[in-house]
Design a protein around this motif. Sequence first.
Motif, PDB file in Angstrom:
ATOM      1  N   SER A  13     -30.927  34.095  26.301  1.00  0.00           N
ATOM      2  CA  SER A  13     -29.890  34.440  25.734  1.00  0.00           C
ATOM      3  C   SER A  13     -29.499  33.821  24.827  1.00  0.00           C
ATOM      4  O   SER A  13     -29.670  32.089  26.015  1.00  0.00           O
ATOM      5  CB  SER A  13     -29.096  34.979  26.581  1.00  0.00           C
ATOM      6  OG  SER A  13     -27.457  34.970  26.720  1.00  0.00           O
ATOM      7  N   THR A  14     -29.717  34.007  24.034  1.00  0.00           N
ATOM      8  CA  THR A  14     -28.893  32.367  23.039  1.00  0.00           C
ATOM      9  C   THR A  14     -27.724  31.908  23.617  1.00  0.00           C
ATOM     10  O   THR A  14     -27.298  30.723  22.779  1.00  0.00           O
ATOM     11  CB  THR A  14     -29.048  33.240  21.267  1.00  0.00           C
ATOM     12  OG1 THR A  14     -29.769  33.494  21.020  1.00  0.00           O
ATOM     13  CG2 THR A  14     -27.980  32.374  20.080  1.00  0.00           C
ATOM     14  N   TYR A  15     -26.885  33.018  23.658  1.00  0.00           N
ATOM     15  CA  TYR A  15     -25.309  32.358  24.029  1.00  0.00           C
ATOM     16  C   TYR A  15     -24.822  31.387  25.310  1.00  0.00           C
ATOM     17  O   TYR A  15     -24.202  31.369  25.368  1.00  0.00           O
ATOM     18  CB  TYR A  15     -24.182  34.051  23.332  1.00  0.00           C
ATOM     19  CG  TYR A  15     -23.893  33.829  22.574  1.00  0.00           C
ATOM     20  CD1 TYR A  15     -23.515  33.156  21.481  1.00  0.00           C
ATOM     21  CD2 TYR A  15     -25.145  35.001  21.890  1.00  0.00           C
ATOM     22  CE1 TYR A  15     -23.101  33.455  20.247  1.00  0.00           C
ATOM     23  CE2 TYR A  15     -24.252  35.253  20.261  1.00  0.00           C
ATOM     24  CZ  TYR A  15     -23.648  34.324  19.325  1.00  0.00           C
ATOM     25  OH  TYR A  15     -23.803  34.858  18.358  1.00  0.00           O
ATOM     26  N   ALA A  37     -26.354  42.578  30.427  1.00  0.00           N
ATOM     27  CA  ALA A  37     -24.721  42.523  29.722  1.00  0.00           C
ATOM     28  C   ALA A  37     -24.176  44.228  29.869  1.00  0.00           C
ATOM     29  O   ALA A  37     -23.149  44.089  30.342  1.00  0.00           O
ATOM     30  CB  ALA A  37     -25.277  42.415  28.003  1.00  0.00           C
ATOM     31  N   GLY A  47     -18.373  43.933  26.875  1.00  0.00           N
ATOM     32  CA  GLY A  47     -19.887  43.875  27.635  1.00  0.00           C
ATOM     33  C   GLY A  47     -20.958  43.236  27.085  1.00  0.00           C
ATOM     34  O   GLY A  47     -22.272  43.405  27.094  1.00  0.00           O
ATOM     35  N   LYS A  48     -20.363  41.552  26.995  1.00  0.00           N
ATOM     36  CA  LYS A  48     -21.535  40.673  26.156  1.00  0.00           C
ATOM     37  C   LYS A  48     -21.761  39.571  27.267  1.00  0.00           C
ATOM     38  O   LYS A  48     -21.331  39.347  27.956  1.00  0.00           O
ATOM     39  CB  LYS A  48     -20.303  40.134  24.774  1.00  0.00           C
ATOM     40  CG  LYS A  48     -20.322  40.851  23.489  1.00  0.00           C
ATOM     41  CD  LYS A  48     -22.080  41.643  23.142  1.00  0.00           C
ATOM     42  CE  LYS A  48     -21.670  42.007  22.110  1.00  0.00           C
ATOM     43  NZ  LYS A  48     -23.523  42.787  21.215  1.00  0.00           N
ATOM     44  N   VAL A  49     -22.275  39.073  26.972  1.00  0.00           N
ATOM     45  CA  VAL A  49     -22.127  37.546  27.804  1.00  0.00           C
ATOM     46  C   VAL A  49     -22.584  36.358  26.781  1.00  0.00           C
ATOM     47  O   VAL A  49     -23.453  36.374  25.976  1.00  0.00           O
ATOM     48  CB  VAL A  49     -24.082  37.252  28.863  1.00  0.00           C
ATOM     49  CG1 VAL A  49     -23.912  39.056  30.100  1.00  0.00           C
ATOM     50  CG2 VAL A  49     -25.203  37.609  28.004  1.00  0.00           C
ATOM     51  N   GLU A  61     -16.505  34.610  25.095  1.00  0.00           N
ATOM     52  CA  GLU A  61     -16.510  34.246  24.562  1.00  0.00           C
ATOM     53  C   GLU A  61     -16.789  32.200  23.692  1.00  0.00           C
ATOM     54  O   GLU A  61     -16.361  31.651  24.080  1.00  0.00           O
ATOM     55  CB  GLU A  61     -14.875  34.858  23.360  1.00  0.00           C
ATOM     56  CG  GLU A  61     -15.016  35.782  23.199  1.00  0.00           C
ATOM     57  CD  GLU A  61     -16.395  36.632  22.036  1.00  0.00           C
ATOM     58  OE1 GLU A  61     -16.218  36.387  21.241  1.00  0.00           O
ATOM     59  OE2 GLU A  61     -17.181  37.718  22.403  1.00  0.00           O
ATOM     60  N   SER A  62     -18.059  32.727  23.292  1.00  0.00           N
ATOM     61  CA  SER A  62     -18.879  31.393  23.351  1.00  0.00           C
ATOM     62  C   SER A  62     -18.146  30.814  22.520  1.00  0.00           C
ATOM     63  O   SER A  62     -17.912  29.125  23.508  1.00  0.00           O
ATOM     64  CB  SER A  62     -20.334  31.659  23.042  1.00  0.00           C
ATOM     65  OG  SER A  62     -20.448  32.360  21.771  1.00  0.00           O
ATOM     66  N   PHE A 101     -27.271  35.671  13.531  1.00  0.00           N
ATOM     67  CA  PHE A 101     -28.116  36.279  15.006  1.00  0.00           C
ATOM     68  C   PHE A 101     -27.199  37.501  14.892  1.00  0.00           C
ATOM     69  O   PHE A 101     -28.843  37.843  15.330  1.00  0.00           O
ATOM     70  CB  PHE A 101     -26.692  35.508  16.133  1.00  0.00           C
ATOM     71  CG  PHE A 101     -26.611  36.777  17.078  1.00  0.00           C
ATOM     72  CD1 PHE A 101     -27.206  36.012  17.762  1.00  0.00           C
ATOM     73  CD2 PHE A 101     -26.213  37.374  17.875  1.00  0.00           C
ATOM     74  CE1 PHE A 101     -27.806  36.506  19.090  1.00  0.00           C
ATOM     75  CE2 PHE A 101     -26.300  38.288  19.472  1.00  0.00           C
ATOM     76  CZ  PHE A 101     -27.057  37.379  19.741  1.00  0.00           C
TER      77      PHE A 101
END
Length: 209
Positions: A13-15, A37, A47-49, A61-62, A101
Amino acid sequence: MSAEVRIFGTVISTYTRIVQITCEEAGLSHETIATAAPSPENRHPFGKVPVVEVDGLELYESVSIVQYLDNAHNRGALQPDDPGRRAAMDRWVAIANNYLFPLFEHGLVMPWIMHRFAGMPIDRERIDRALPNISRALAFCDAEIAVDGAWTTGAFDLADVFLYCVLRGVQLTPQGGAGIAQCPQLSAWMAITEQRGSIRATRWESEPQ
Ligand SMILES: N[C@@H](CCC(=O)N[C@@H](CS)C(=O)NCC(=O)O)C(=O)O
């Protein structure tokens, strides 16, 4: 002893990697707990990682996560003090998150991940539709970095962390690898950046050595 930072996210995962690199830069021990996710275990409200546990806090939130880690544990070393340079860094982080992204992920990276890791047929139509915009975006990055050989200050900062991770996924696809190879400044920056300790320490298992 458990790690200082617990990262709940998908393994490729990018984040998730953005947070892992920041932990490495700050000298924080970290562990990644594989969390899909779209799963009931994922605590991100959209629903994000990733979601992160650190210092008794739950963060998501990165941008918020990495600024906290850098401010609380790294004396803000990944964020320039000078307001103009800070604005430039923030702009690049926003470009990476808002434009690069989504374009790369939906148009190129995800079709290849679904093909390589889930055995789905490669969606050539989707890739072909996205490629002109992806080429333009890569050319923009190449021209911008060529101005002074760095995104913002010349020192490694959060812009480098976000841009490297967003671009690395692209570089690992056939079309993206060829596209980046045609961008001399961008290729050179990728090659230098991938030698950094924090980047090497967080390589995806599937990355070629
Ligand atoms: N704005 C979020 C974006 C995170 C994000 O998009 N993560 C991807 C994985 S790299 C994800 O959760 N994808 C799953 C999905 O969109 O359903 C952040 O900065 O943390």
